[in-house]
Write a protein that holds these residues in place. Structure first.
Motif, PDB file in Angstrom:
ATOM      1  N   VAL A   1     -23.247  24.204  39.864  1.00  0.00           N
ATOM      2  CA  VAL A   1     -22.931  23.636  41.104  1.00  0.00           C
ATOM      3  C   VAL A   1     -21.625  24.486  41.472  1.00  0.00           C
ATOM      4  O   VAL A   1     -20.534  24.442  40.509  1.00  0.00           O
ATOM      5  CB  VAL A   1     -22.677  22.086  41.074  1.00  0.00           C
ATOM      6  N   TRP A   2     -21.649  25.158  42.509  1.00  0.00           N
ATOM      7  CA  TRP A   2     -20.602  26.052  43.080  1.00  0.00           C
ATOM      8  C   TRP A   2     -20.014  25.632  44.258  1.00  0.00           C
ATOM      9  O   TRP A   2     -20.755  25.638  45.122  1.00  0.00           O
ATOM     10  CB  TRP A   2     -21.109  27.565  42.991  1.00  0.00           C
ATOM     11  N   GLU A   3     -18.946  25.041  44.507  1.00  0.00           N
ATOM     12  CA  GLU A   3     -18.400  24.443  45.679  1.00  0.00           C
ATOM     13  C   GLU A   3     -17.022  25.088  46.124  1.00  0.00           C
ATOM     14  O   GLU A   3     -16.268  25.164  45.524  1.00  0.00           O
ATOM     15  CB  GLU A   3     -17.691  22.862  45.098  1.00  0.00           C
ATOM     16  N   MET A   4     -17.194  25.721  47.354  1.00  0.00           N
ATOM     17  CA  MET A   4     -16.142  26.494  48.139  1.00  0.00           C
ATOM     18  C   MET A   4     -15.784  25.317  49.210  1.00  0.00           C
ATOM     19  O   MET A   4     -16.657  24.512  49.721  1.00  0.00           O
ATOM     20  CB  MET A   4     -16.553  27.717  48.768  1.00  0.00           C
ATOM     21  N   PRO A   5     -14.436  25.101  49.576  1.00  0.00           N
ATOM     22  CA  PRO A   5     -13.846  24.136  50.556  1.00  0.00           C
ATOM     23  C   PRO A   5     -14.227  24.446  51.768  1.00  0.00           C
ATOM     24  O   PRO A   5     -14.010  23.616  52.821  1.00  0.00           O
ATOM     25  CB  PRO A   5     -12.520  24.159  50.118  1.00  0.00           C
TER      26      PRO A   5
ATOM     27  N   TRP B   1     -23.043  25.327  46.631  1.00  0.00           N
ATOM     28  CA  TRP B   1     -24.398  26.110  46.080  1.00  0.00           C
ATOM     29  C   TRP B   1     -24.792  25.449  45.038  1.00  0.00           C
ATOM     30  O   TRP B   1     -24.070  25.340  43.983  1.00  0.00           O
ATOM     31  CB  TRP B   1     -23.979  27.543  45.970  1.00  0.00           C
ATOM     32  N   LYS B   2     -26.174  25.349  44.907  1.00  0.00           N
ATOM     33  CA  LYS B   2     -26.497  24.671  43.443  1.00  0.00           C
ATOM     34  C   LYS B   2     -27.691  25.647  43.040  1.00  0.00           C
ATOM     35  O   LYS B   2     -28.584  25.816  43.453  1.00  0.00           O
ATOM     36  CB  LYS B   2     -27.432  23.207  44.027  1.00  0.00           C
TER      37      LYS B   2
ATOM     38  N   GLU C   1     -29.936  30.623  41.496  1.00  0.00           N
ATOM     39  CA  GLU C   1     -30.425  31.476  42.733  1.00  0.00           C
ATOM     40  C   GLU C   1     -29.468  31.216  43.771  1.00  0.00           C
ATOM     41  O   GLU C   1     -29.274  32.163  44.584  1.00  0.00           O
ATOM     42  CB  GLU C   1     -31.881  31.001  43.004  1.00  0.00           C
ATOM     43  N   GLU C   2     -29.281  29.647  44.091  1.00  0.00           N
ATOM     44  CA  GLU C   2     -28.137  29.704  45.309  1.00  0.00           C
ATOM     45  C   GLU C   2     -26.770  30.350  45.015  1.00  0.00           C
ATOM     46  O   GLU C   2     -26.237  30.710  46.081  1.00  0.00           O
ATOM     47  CB  GLU C   2     -28.163  28.196  45.537  1.00  0.00           C
ATOM     48  N   VAL C   3     -26.514  30.324  43.759  1.00  0.00           N
ATOM     49  CA  VAL C   3     -24.991  30.791  43.638  1.00  0.00           C
ATOM     50  C   VAL C   3     -25.133  32.439  43.321  1.00  0.00           C
ATOM     51  O   VAL C   3     -24.240  32.995  43.969  1.00  0.00           O
ATOM     52  CB  VAL C   3     -24.531  30.551  41.974  1.00  0.00           C
TER      53      VAL C   3
ATOM     54  N   LYS D   1     -21.490  27.516  28.749  1.00  0.00           N
ATOM     55  CA  LYS D   1     -22.044  27.978  30.219  1.00  0.00           C
ATOM     56  C   LYS D   1     -21.425  27.141  31.281  1.00  0.00           C
ATOM     57  O   LYS D   1     -20.806  26.060  30.898  1.00  0.00           O
ATOM     58  CB  LYS D   1     -23.536  27.659  30.258  1.00  0.00           C
ATOM     59  N   ILE D   2     -21.102  27.862  32.519  1.00  0.00           N
ATOM     60  CA  ILE D   2     -20.348  27.109  33.495  1.00  0.00           C
ATOM     61  C   ILE D   2     -21.349  26.119  34.113  1.00  0.00           C
ATOM     62  O   ILE D   2     -22.411  26.592  34.627  1.00  0.00           O
ATOM     63  CB  ILE D   2     -19.939  28.409  34.486  1.00  0.00           C
TER      64      ILE D   2
END
Length: 143
Positions: A41-45, A57-58, A61-63, A122-123
């Motif tokens: 899970v990649w979270e930008m504010p 972004w989950k 592929e989304e990242v 892993k991240i």
């Protein structure tokens, strides 16, 4: 943090995050993606409707799409990584960015704190914290 007193797992987690930043600095997205858990899970504010790479972004592929979107919409002129702080599965990075919003040509700067969760090398998650006002203004054509 003194490396002689740090648990091995904590050093490994910091090293994973450092590897990711090093790969990002070279534009090596395949290496970046290889460091991510499948369910990352990649979270930008930023609100995505105002800053193209904002939001959550989950999955890998989304990242990957996040990085394509970021590359197409922003030029990172400078990133300074000032501190790494680690405990258990968390690595916190304090830094500063200088960025140009490609659609408008406007430059902005901001400090950030990125909280990384690393599991099994892993991240698993990245949550970015920053004042979003500068980026939102830079991406607005008449701001």
């Amino acid at each position: 943090m003194s490396s002689e007193n740090a648990p091995i797992e904590t050093l490994t987690n910091i090293q994973v995050v450092q590897q990711l930043y090093a790969a990002l600095g070279k534009g090596d997205i395949p290496t970046v993606l290889s460091l991510l858990a499948e369910d990352v899970v990649w979270e930008m504010p930023h609100p995505r409707e105002l800053v193209p790479f904002g939001g959550i972004w989950k999955g890998v592929e989304e990242v990957k799409q996040f990085f394509i979107t970021t590359h197409n919409s922003a030029q990172f002129k400078q990133t300074q990584l000032q501190d790494y702080i680690a405990q258990a599965d968390k690595v916190v990075v304090v830094g500063h960015n200088k960025v140009v919003a490609k659609p408008t040509g406007k430059e902005y700067e901001n400090d950030f704190v990125a909280v990384w969760t690393v599991q099994d090398g892993k991240i698993k998650e990245m949550r970015d914290f920053m004042d979003t006002v500068q980026a939102v203004a830079a991406f607005q054509p008449n701001a």
